[in-house]
Design an enzyme around this catalytic site. Structure first.
Site, PDB file in Angstrom:
ATOM      1  N   ASN A   1       0.821  -1.217   0.000  1.00 33.89           N
ATOM      2  CA  ASN A   1       0.000   0.000   0.000  1.00 33.89           C
ATOM      3  C   ASN A   1       0.853   1.263   0.000  1.00 33.89           C
ATOM      4  O   ASN A   1       0.517   2.251  -0.651  1.00 33.89           O
ATOM      5  CB  ASN A   1      -0.953   0.005   1.202  1.00 33.89           C
ATOM      6  CG  ASN A   1      -2.221  -0.779   0.897  1.00 33.89           C
ATOM      7  OD1 ASN A   1      -2.361  -1.316  -0.200  1.00 33.89           O
ATOM      8  ND2 ASN A   1      -3.131  -0.842   1.841  1.00 33.89           N
TER       9      ASN A   1
ATOM     10  N   GLY B   1      -3.834  13.675  -9.755  1.00 28.69           N
ATOM     11  CA  GLY B   1      -5.204  13.915  -9.322  1.00 28.69           C
ATOM     12  C   GLY B   1      -5.271  14.752  -8.066  1.00 28.69           C
ATOM     13  O   GLY B   1      -4.447  15.652  -7.855  1.00 28.69           O
TER      14      GLY B   1
ATOM     15  N   CYS C   1      -7.728   2.746   3.281  1.00 29.36           N
ATOM     16  CA  CYS C   1      -6.483   1.979   3.400  1.00 29.36           C
ATOM     17  C   CYS C   1      -5.219   2.825   3.285  1.00 29.36           C
ATOM     18  O   CYS C   1      -4.442   2.901   4.232  1.00 29.36           O
ATOM     19  CB  CYS C   1      -6.468   0.863   2.374  1.00 29.36           C
ATOM     20  SG  CYS C   1      -7.712  -0.385   2.741  1.00 29.36           S
TER      21      CYS C   1
ATOM     22  N   ARG D   1     -14.601   7.339   2.996  1.00 24.52           N
ATOM     23  CA  ARG D   1     -13.595   7.516   4.051  1.00 24.52           C
ATOM     24  C   ARG D   1     -12.369   8.240   3.478  1.00 24.52           C
ATOM     25  O   ARG D   1     -11.849   7.839   2.447  1.00 24.52           O
ATOM     26  CB  ARG D   1     -13.202   6.150   4.651  1.00 24.52           C
ATOM     27  CG  ARG D   1     -14.317   5.576   5.511  1.00 24.52           C
ATOM     28  CD  ARG D   1     -13.961   4.220   6.094  1.00 24.52           C
ATOM     29  NE  ARG D   1     -14.123   3.129   5.133  1.00 24.52           N
ATOM     30  CZ  ARG D   1     -13.979   1.840   5.431  1.00 24.52           C
ATOM     31  NH1 ARG D   1     -13.668   1.486   6.664  1.00 24.52           N
ATOM     32  NH2 ARG D   1     -14.148   0.917   4.526  1.00 24.52           N
TER      33      ARG D   1
END
Ligand SMILES: NC(=O)c1ccc[n+]([C@@H]2O[C@H](COP(=O)([O-])OP(=O)(O)OC[C@H]3O[C@@H](n4cnc5c(N)ncnc54)[C@H](O)[C@@H]3O)[C@@H](O)[C@H]2O)c1
Length: 444
Positions: free
Chosen positions: A215, A260, A267, A335
């Site tokens: 991640n 972006g 996460c 979230r």
């Protein structure tokens, strides 16, 4: 095999459903009684493509069941998945209280050997904590004779394609020293491991760290590209050209280098924070990760900065159409979504928002339903009515070819702030729009 899954969120529910679908007998346990009741009625609490039929069919077939009764869950599964949330604690570290409560619950009720599988994303050393907590509970019961193994089996699904990702995983990481547990996990995942061997067996700590490393690597790619976009904007370059230029290099690749408005979701933000915290606990300064986090926090303000640069400080009384509330397409999850940072900044400046999202309207209502400055609209077109400008935050497919004439008619001035570079700036100028995007507005 008999499997129990604690937690029916994005991970637990999807995992439970796909395991049942290949023939395992799965019991899903959650403390949220309302959720369990709704699941039994076939009402799926989250939006995830393909999930609803999978849950309904397997529930009807008797292979998938739902309960709030933890004892029943512990009795059912030889394999007990822990798939509960690990939200950030106040200091950014992963809060393990839900994981450890499940560990206690399993130890409280088990009467036979159990394989306890950490599916939640948990810091290195958590399996040891789970083991110690279970041993303490078993000792308090006077049942030190009962055996168990704690396995780390992190989940790599992406929200928005969770079912497909679980059915066709890139890899199946199994962290344990126990050969019996490896055998059991291999058997469990056999239906998903047919094309080539995707199972990677490693020690528990490496398995735990692999999830964070994955991640954090992806978050790093995003933040790196956002940094290049900011540079491009200031240097008179076009980041979309740069993206294609570097993506063509197979060592870099095209994935996760879209500029972006910053990463969100449940996460990346919390996992980057948690790994920084883990490093801090052993006096290691995670310099790259700190920079990734700082870039992302700033990037989430980029749309608001562009809005303010255009309208000046006169935002009070203005109305903005916002397209896209979910943190990414194909999910209803808000979230840590960049839309929240934008809307909250607009409200703070006295502006109003008319928002639309294909899937996150219920979630937006739950989060912000009481705010007068927000109107939730049934279609993307109604969100435009009388607004001063359109701000696009999430790149939903249904936003890619809008009716530009209608947009012009509905907005009080034809201005679009596009946080996802969905349109060609030259064409937008030809159509008569003032068009702002990310990393491509050198000439404005
Ligand atoms: N969402 C993702 O895309 C994703 C992907 C990979 C890994 N993960 C990790 O998986 C874990 C779960 O994430 P999620 O998004 O599914 O969380 P979630 O918040 O959607 O769901 C967690 C569920 O656990 C339930 N729960 C809490 N305590 C419980 C208990 N004692 N017994 C039974 N149920 C209990 C909650 O009621 C909730 O339904 C996290 O560690 C997350 O980091 C998430």
């Amino acid at each position: 095999m008999n499997v129990t899954v604690f937690g029916t969120g994005y991970v637990g529910l999807v995992q439970g459903a796909i395991l049942a679908d290949v023939g395992h007998h799965v019991m899903c346990v959650d403390v949220d009684a309302d959720k369990i009741e709704r699941l039994k009625q076939g009402i799926i609490p989250i939006y995830e493509p393909g999930l609803e039929p999978l849950v309904k069919e397997n529930y009807a077939a008797g292979r998938l069941d739902f309960t709030t009764d933890a004892a029943e869950g512990v009795k059912h599964g030889d394999i007990q998945f822990i798939a509960v949330g690990t939200p950030p604690d106040e200091d950014g570290s992963a809060d393990l209280k839900y994981v450890l409560v499940v560990a206690e619950t399993i130890a409280q009720h088990m009467e036979r050997h159990r394989i306890v599988v950490d599916k939640s994303t948990v810091p290195v050393g958590t399996a040891d904590k789970v083991r110690i907590r279970m041993q303490e509970v078993l000792a308090s019961r006077g049942r030190e004779d009962l055996t168990f193994d704690v396995v780390s089996n992190p989940e790599f699904l992406k929200e928005g394609s969770a079912v497909a990702d679980c059915q066709k995983p890139d890899r199946i990481i199994i962290g344990t020293e126990s050969e019996d547990s490896v055998d059991a996990m291999r058997e469990l995942y056999t239906p998903f491991n047919r094309n080539h061997d995707k199972v990677m067996v490693m020690d528990v700590r490496s398995a735990e760290l692999t999830k964070y490393a994955a991640n954090c690597m992806l978050a790093t790619k995003i933040s790196f590209m956002n940094e290049i976009a900011n540079l491009a904007e200031r240097l008179g370059a076009d980041v979309e050209m740069v993206r294609q230029g570097i993506g063509s290099d197979p060592r870099i690749g095209y994935h996760f280098i879209y500029p972006g408005v910053g990463y969100g979701g449940s996460c990346f933000p919390k996992d980057v924070q948690a790994l920084i915290r883990t490093a801090g606990d052993i006096d290691f300064d995670a310099k790259v990760l700190k920079a990734v986090e700082a870039r992302n926090a700033e990037q989430k303000t980029t749309l608001f900065q562009k809005v303010r640069a255009h309208f000046g400080d006169e935002l009070a009384g203005k109305t903005f159409a916002v397209w896209g509330l979910a943190f990414k397409p194909n999910t209803d999850d808000m979230r840590e979504a960049p839309s929240r940072v934008l809307m909250e900044a607009l409200w703070e400046a006295g502006a109003k928002v008319q928002a639309y999202d294909p899937e996150a309207m219920e979630e937006a209502q739950r989060l912000y339903g009481t705010r007068d400055e927000l109107t939730l609209c049934g279609t993307k077109e109604t969100a435009l009515r009388g607004a001063d400008a359109l701000v696009i935050v999430t790149e939903w497919q249904s936003f890619r070819a809008p009716d530009f004439e209608l947009i012009k008619q509905q907005l009080s001035e034809p201005t679009i702030f596009d946080g996802r570079n969905m349109f060609d700036p030259r064409r937008m100028a030809k159509k008569g729009f003032t068009y702002y995007s990310v990393g491509r507005n050198a000439n404005r």
